[in-house]
Design an enzyme around this catalytic site. Structure first.
Site, short mmCIF file in Angstrom:
data_model
loop_
_atom_site.label_atom_id
_atom_site.label_comp_id
_atom_site.label_asym_id
_atom_site.label_seq_id
_atom_site.Cartn_x
_atom_site.Cartn_y
_atom_site.Cartn_z
N GLU A 105 110.44 -49.12 -29.73
CA GLU A 105 111.34 -48.61 -28.68
C GLU A 105 110.60 -48.28 -27.40
OE1 GLU A 105 110.25 -46.87 -31.17
OE2 GLU A 105 109.74 -44.85 -30.48
N HIS A 113 106.09 -48.16 -32.94
CA HIS A 113 107.19 -47.66 -32.08
C HIS A 113 107.66 -48.73 -31.08
CE1 HIS A 113 107.62 -43.46 -33.29
NE2 HIS A 113 106.35 -43.55 -33.66
N CYS A 148 108.93 -45.92 -37.67
CA CYS A 148 107.94 -44.88 -37.96
C CYS A 148 108.39 -43.99 -39.12
CB CYS A 148 107.59 -44.09 -36.70
SG CYS A 148 106.04 -43.17 -36.93
#
Ligand code: MN
Length: 264
Positions: A216, A214, A110
């Site tokens: 993660e 994202h 990001c």
């Protein structure tokens, strides 16, 4: 071999009446699940210590967060710019510069892809809805793990290999994006509106991969393709660690007193 150390850039956030040097735990889970040791580095130490802080680290992960100050790419601030953090910019730019000098593997997420692009000479859209309106909504007000828009990947790219896919529908919450891609980066993933969603280094260059979404956040989804990005980072970190320790051994053996006196 032992688990490689992955440096993870943190943020400063205020809650419950105190400033916190912190990072979303999802990044830490993702690196740890992939077999790496996440080391959280705070901007509070200042950019002058960034290189020293990376000593002994085998990879760098640049995390999400604030908008990069457009002064770093020579643009006046848009009215829609959100809260740049000059200290974070300076610290992460120093981390990234050092990582590239050392050939450390780098994963950007990001803000991370945006910072990397700016560091290498590219520019950003400061606010996609006002500057580049299109049919794809990139800043979805939904759960952080909700898959919202498609990304098409370049076949054979580092991203396609790590994700094990040609297309992916990731989560998406960003209002900025890559405008002019920096020299030295290759775009390897795009949203349906043409926005660059993935950038990476060329084959043969030190490993670098950066995504606009994202991954993660998908650490708890069993078998999610996004976990492949962290496995790729950790695998490259192990490779770096092995080559770094080999070159350190070689340096020691060529400069040792035994070796230099032996020739006399
Ligand atoms: Mn997006």
């Amino acid at each position: 071999m032992s688990a490689p150390r992955v440096a993870l850039s943190a943020v400063v956030r205020r809650w419950e009446d105190a400033d916190r040097a912190t990072v979303n735990a999802a990044y830490v889970h993702s690196v740890a699940n992939a077999g790496g040791i996440p080391l959280i580095l705070s901007q509070i130490m200042g950019p002058g210590l960034a290189a020293r802080a990376l000593d002994g680290c085998d990879a760098l992960l640049l995390s999400g967060g604030e908008d990069v100050d457009p002064a770093h790419y020579g643009a006046p601030p848009s009215p829609a710019l959100r809260s740049p953090d000059p200290a974070r910019d300076a610290f992460e730019l120093a981390l990234f510069r050092t990582a590239r000098e050392r050939g450390l593997p780098v994963l950007g997420i990001c803000r991370g892809i945006q910072l990397i692009n700016v560091a290498l000479g590219g520019t950003l859209w400061q606010d996609l809805p006002s500057e580049r309106p299109g049919p794809v909504y990139h800043d979805s007000p939904v759960a952080r793990t909700a898959r919202t828009h498609e990304v098409r990947l370049a076949p054979g790219s580092r991203a396609a290999r790590a994700l094990g896919a040609q297309t992916l529908i990731p989560n998406s919450f960003h209002h900025q994006g890559i405008r002019d891609l920096a020299p030295g980066l290759v775009a390897t993933g795009w949203a349906a509106d043409g926005l660059i969603e993935v950038a990476e280094s060329a084959d043969g260059d030190a490993w670098l991969l950066a995504v606009q979404w994202h991954p993660e956040e998908m650490h708890a989804e069993p078998g999610s393709p996004e976990q492949g990005l962290f496995r790729a980072l950790v695998q490259e970190a192990k490779r770096y660690s092995l080559s770094a320790s080999r070159s350190a051994r070689e340096r020691r053996s060529t400069t040792s007193p035994e070796r230099s006196s032996a020739g006399k």
